[in-house]
Write a protein that holds these residues in place. Structure first.
Motif, PDB file in Angstrom:
ATOM      1  N   ILE A  83       0.845  -1.202   0.000  1.00 53.64           N
ATOM      2  CA  ILE A  83       0.000   0.000   0.000  1.00 53.64           C
ATOM      3  C   ILE A  83       0.873   1.242   0.000  1.00 53.64           C
ATOM      4  O   ILE A  83       1.797   1.357   0.809  1.00 53.64           O
ATOM      5  N   TRP A  84       0.573   2.182  -0.896  1.00 49.02           N
ATOM      6  CA  TRP A  84       1.256   3.472  -0.935  1.00 49.02           C
ATOM      7  C   TRP A  84       0.187   4.552  -0.849  1.00 49.02           C
ATOM      8  O   TRP A  84      -0.678   4.628  -1.714  1.00 49.02           O
ATOM      9  N   GLU A  85       0.263   5.338   0.201  1.00 55.19           N
ATOM     10  CA  GLU A  85      -0.757   6.351   0.448  1.00 55.19           C
ATOM     11  C   GLU A  85      -0.087   7.694   0.724  1.00 55.19           C
ATOM     12  O   GLU A  85       0.832   7.784   1.533  1.00 55.19           O
TER      13      GLU A  85
ATOM     14  N   GLN B  18      -4.929  13.748  -1.584  1.00 53.13           N
ATOM     15  CA  GLN B  18      -4.806  12.319  -1.315  1.00 53.13           C
ATOM     16  C   GLN B  18      -4.615  11.487  -2.586  1.00 53.13           C
ATOM     17  O   GLN B  18      -5.259  11.724  -3.603  1.00 53.13           O
ATOM     18  N   SER B  19      -3.665  10.536  -2.474  1.00 55.71           N
ATOM     19  CA  SER B  19      -3.485   9.526  -3.518  1.00 55.71           C
ATOM     20  C   SER B  19      -3.295   8.204  -2.792  1.00 55.71           C
ATOM     21  O   SER B  19      -2.636   8.154  -1.755  1.00 55.71           O
ATOM     22  N   ARG B  20      -3.838   7.127  -3.365  1.00 57.55           N
ATOM     23  CA  ARG B  20      -3.719   5.831  -2.701  1.00 57.55           C
ATOM     24  C   ARG B  20      -3.645   4.740  -3.750  1.00 57.55           C
ATOM     25  O   ARG B  20      -4.364   4.793  -4.745  1.00 57.55           O
TER      26      ARG B  20
ATOM     27  N   GLU C 149      -2.944   0.289  -4.171  1.00 58.09           N
ATOM     28  CA  GLU C 149      -2.754  -1.035  -3.580  1.00 58.09           C
ATOM     29  C   GLU C 149      -2.274  -1.995  -4.649  1.00 58.09           C
ATOM     30  O   GLU C 149      -2.913  -2.114  -5.713  1.00 58.09           O
TER      31      GLU C 149
ATOM     32  N   TYR D  17       6.925   9.936   6.644  1.00 58.93           N
ATOM     33  CA  TYR D  17       6.499   8.668   6.053  1.00 58.93           C
ATOM     34  C   TYR D  17       6.394   7.654   7.181  1.00 58.93           C
ATOM     35  O   TYR D  17       7.403   7.336   7.819  1.00 58.93           O
TER      36      TYR D  17
ATOM     37  N   GLU E  31       3.907  -1.073   3.484  1.00 58.49           N
ATOM     38  CA  GLU E  31       3.039   0.113   3.495  1.00 58.49           C
ATOM     39  C   GLU E  31       3.879   1.365   3.662  1.00 58.49           C
ATOM     40  O   GLU E  31       4.817   1.387   4.457  1.00 58.49           O
TER      41      GLU E  31
ATOM     42  N   HIS F  81       2.834   5.485   4.290  1.00 61.41           N
ATOM     43  CA  HIS F  81       1.768   6.482   4.463  1.00 61.41           C
ATOM     44  C   HIS F  81       2.425   7.845   4.665  1.00 61.41           C
ATOM     45  O   HIS F  81       3.134   8.046   5.652  1.00 61.41           O
ATOM     46  N   TYR F  82       2.201   8.744   3.728  1.00 61.08           N
ATOM     47  CA  TYR F  82       2.812  10.080   3.759  1.00 61.08           C
ATOM     48  C   TYR F  82       1.864  11.038   4.458  1.00 61.08           C
ATOM     49  O   TYR F  82       0.760  11.301   3.973  1.00 61.08           O
ATOM     50  N   ARG F  83       2.277  11.559   5.617  1.00 61.09           N
ATOM     51  CA  ARG F  83       1.413  12.420   6.422  1.00 61.09           C
ATOM     52  C   ARG F  83       1.969  13.849   6.413  1.00 61.09           C
ATOM     53  O   ARG F  83       3.026  14.101   6.967  1.00 61.09           O
TER      54      ARG F  83
END
Lengths: 156, 156, 156
Positions: free
Chosen positions: A49-51, A57-59, A61, A119, A134, A136-138
């Motif tokens: 998963i790359w979010e 937002q981009s996501r 799977e 990340y 996974e 997740h870029y916040r």
């Protein structure tokens, strides 16, 4: 022999840490150098998963969606640099979590992008080495107002 | 004994990687702290090459030219910070290549300098350790318009 | 057996270096994630010193003052990111010095904060691992004029 076994375990812990740091470095390098092939090799088999975000937002799977998402981002950000700073890594057997401090700058056709973020990662050890399960870029700071200066394409 | 030999080879690989990362860190530290002596020790014997840009372009071959180029840059950038981020390192025996993500900020008399770039490096292992044979600084973003705020000289 | 002893010493040197780099990374992570408990574990027993600036200047001695200073800074900088870049580490037995390249961005109620700096550190090896005995934050660029964009609180 016991001391050798013990040394091997300590060395393995060092190698694991360095390999995970190198994986994050290879991620930045692949996106900065626009190297899709290198980027594809960073992800775990199965359904990684790359979010990114929100906002924006981009996501994705699975590796096919991940590559498609990278190509979309390359079209938006014609000039792009990701800067990976220090990170904390926690290893638990063949699983690990990590959090890296990031900054990015991008520029497209009349679009501007400058952000600070972290990340949050989950990693797995596969036969070929550690891979991202996974990412997740916040965002912590996000500025999309125009900036000055020149951008240069990747050449070598 | 065989396992010890194997451990030694793995440990050596780890040491090589860390030493090359430390060399890039020492480069940033030497320019940031304006330490010409420390800077001179980072380069390979023979005819090392240090190239920045274009644009703007600076190029030096051999340690004497390299030191002269550093002193010139110190005169232009009275306040200067180089930020080295993550890098990818590929080691092949006594030779290595690396690419580090960089950001720099400099300020002189009515000059301003803020950039994102990569350092493309060639390194060699010498008796005293890894040294830079070539460093090529490739700009990706370059902004020379004025910025706000105060700059402070190096003191300790 | 001699070669194993030698390997152990080399491995220990590698572990020390990585542990000190990880400590600096954990410092950034703790302040970025606003984790006071994690932050408190980074400091040596006895009377550690944490100093920022001047200008502006903050100084604390002992873990109680250090935690109080962190809480004060959290109140001022409601949004904050510290970016730790490369650092040079010099180990001498159970003592070490280090200097890390830093950049920070903070935002509060009508306050703005963007700086480049170095952290000059003194570290000690304690039974539980390496800890900061002193951290001195020395500004090189400091900009407190307003910047654009949005900031986001820490969430997970």
């Amino acid at each position: 022999m016991d001391s050798v076994t013990n040394l091997e375990a300590r060395l393995r812990a060092v190698e694991d840490r360095l390999e995970i740091q190198a994986l994050a470095a290879r991620f930045s390098d692949a996106v900065n150098e626009r190297d899709v092939t290198a980027f594809a090799q960073l992800w775990a088999s199965g359904r990684p998963i790359w979010e990114i975000g929100p906002p924006p937002q981009s996501r994705a799977e699975g590796i096919d969606e991940i590559i498609a998402m990278l190509r979309r981002l390359f079209q938006i950000e014609r000039y792009f640099m990701q800067m990976t700073h220090s990170g904390v890594v926690t290893i638990d057997g063949d699983r690990a979590t990590a959090r890296f401090v990031e900054r990015e700058r991008g520029q497209g056709d009349d679009t501007y992008y400058d952000n600070l973020a972290v990340y949050d990662d989950v990693l797995v050890r596969e036969p070929a080495g550690w891979r991202f399960l996974e990412r997740h870029y916040r965002y912590r700071f996000l500025d999309q107002t125009p900036f000055e200066g020149n951008a240069f394409p990747v050449t070598r």
